[in-house]
Motif scaffolding. Structure first.
Motif, PDB file in Angstrom:
ATOM      1  N   ALA A  19       0.836  -1.211   0.000  1.00  0.00           N
ATOM      2  CA  ALA A  19       0.000   0.000   0.000  1.00  0.00           C
ATOM      3  C   ALA A  19       0.863   1.251   0.000  1.00  0.00           C
ATOM      4  N   LYS A  29      -5.407   4.094   3.528  1.00  0.00           N
ATOM      5  CA  LYS A  29      -6.634   3.784   2.783  1.00  0.00           C
ATOM      6  C   LYS A  29      -6.423   2.522   1.951  1.00  0.00           C
ATOM      7  N   TYR A  30      -5.295   2.443   1.249  1.00  0.00           N
ATOM      8  CA  TYR A  30      -5.039   1.297   0.391  1.00  0.00           C
ATOM      9  C   TYR A  30      -4.693   0.049   1.197  1.00  0.00           C
ATOM     10  N   TRP A  31      -4.121   0.221   2.361  1.00  0.00           N
ATOM     11  CA  TRP A  31      -3.868  -0.930   3.239  1.00  0.00           C
ATOM     12  C   TRP A  31      -5.201  -1.541   3.675  1.00  0.00           C
ATOM     13  N   LEU A  32      -6.175  -0.705   4.011  1.00  0.00           N
ATOM     14  CA  LEU A  32      -7.493  -1.215   4.391  1.00  0.00           C
ATOM     15  C   LEU A  32      -8.170  -1.926   3.223  1.00  0.00           C
ATOM     16  N   ILE A  33      -8.008  -1.389   2.029  1.00  0.00           N
ATOM     17  CA  ILE A  33      -8.569  -2.054   0.853  1.00  0.00           C
ATOM     18  C   ILE A  33      -7.891  -3.407   0.650  1.00  0.00           C
ATOM     19  N   LEU A  34      -6.578  -3.439   0.808  1.00  0.00           N
ATOM     20  CA  LEU A  34      -5.861  -4.712   0.686  1.00  0.00           C
ATOM     21  C   LEU A  34      -6.287  -5.704   1.764  1.00  0.00           C
ATOM     22  N   ALA A  36      -9.230  -5.844   2.992  1.00  0.00           N
ATOM     23  CA  ALA A  36     -10.558  -6.296   2.583  1.00  0.00           C
ATOM     24  C   ALA A  36     -10.493  -7.384   1.513  1.00  0.00           C
ATOM     25  N   THR A  37      -9.391  -7.444   0.757  1.00  0.00           N
ATOM     26  CA  THR A  37      -9.299  -8.489  -0.267  1.00  0.00           C
ATOM     27  C   THR A  37      -9.208  -9.883   0.355  1.00  0.00           C
ATOM     28  N   ILE A  83      -8.595   2.128  -7.475  1.00  0.00           N
ATOM     29  CA  ILE A  83      -9.186   1.249  -6.454  1.00  0.00           C
ATOM     30  C   ILE A  83      -9.310  -0.183  -6.992  1.00  0.00           C
ATOM     31  N   ILE A  87      -7.274  -3.570  -5.693  1.00  0.00           N
ATOM     32  CA  ILE A  87      -8.009  -4.789  -5.324  1.00  0.00           C
ATOM     33  C   ILE A  87      -7.416  -5.980  -6.074  1.00  0.00           C
ATOM     34  N   GLY A  90      -4.108  -6.810  -4.628  1.00  0.00           N
ATOM     35  CA  GLY A  90      -4.299  -7.501  -3.354  1.00  0.00           C
ATOM     36  C   GLY A  90      -4.699  -8.955  -3.542  1.00  0.00           C
TER      37      GLY A  90
END
Length: 108
Positions: A19, A29-34, A36-37, A83, A87, A90
């Motif tokens: 991220a 933000k991107y760590w949280l998206i990762l 979520a994967t 985004i 994903i 991730g």
């Protein structure tokens, strides 16, 4: 024990580095998206038994199939939307981490 440590270190900590490299300003933000994967593992609930310690997830579960992995790779390479791209990255890294487990189980 070392295998579990490495697996979860990759799933939680290394994705933070990914991220950060992806976007230094918005890395959280991107760590949280990762993070979520990891929901991709919901396909494990369709397996019987749901959890089997030595089972290789790659090409066993539907979202871990070779076809799905190919789609994740294509998305990571060709999609420009930030985004969706992260994903796909991730999901690719998740499959890489699971593949390490498969190798560890077969050769470790």
């Amino acid at each position: 024990m070392l295998q579990n440590f490495i697996h979860y270190f990759f799933h939680f900590i290394v994705i933070g580095l990914i991220a950060y490299l992806f976007d230094k300003k918005n890395w959280k933000k991107y760590w949280l998206i990762l993070l979520a994967t990891m929901l991709v593992d919901l396909d494990h609930v369709f397996a019987d038994p749901i959890f089997q310690p030595q089972r290789c997830s790659i090409n066993f579960h539907p979202l871990h199939s070779y076809l799905a992995i190919a789609m994740y790779v294509l998305g990571a390479v060709f999609i420009q939307h930030k985004i969706i791209k992260i994903i796909c990255i991730g999901l690719c890294f998740h499959m890489f981490t699971d593949a390490i487990d498969c190798l560890w189980n077969n050769f470790g």
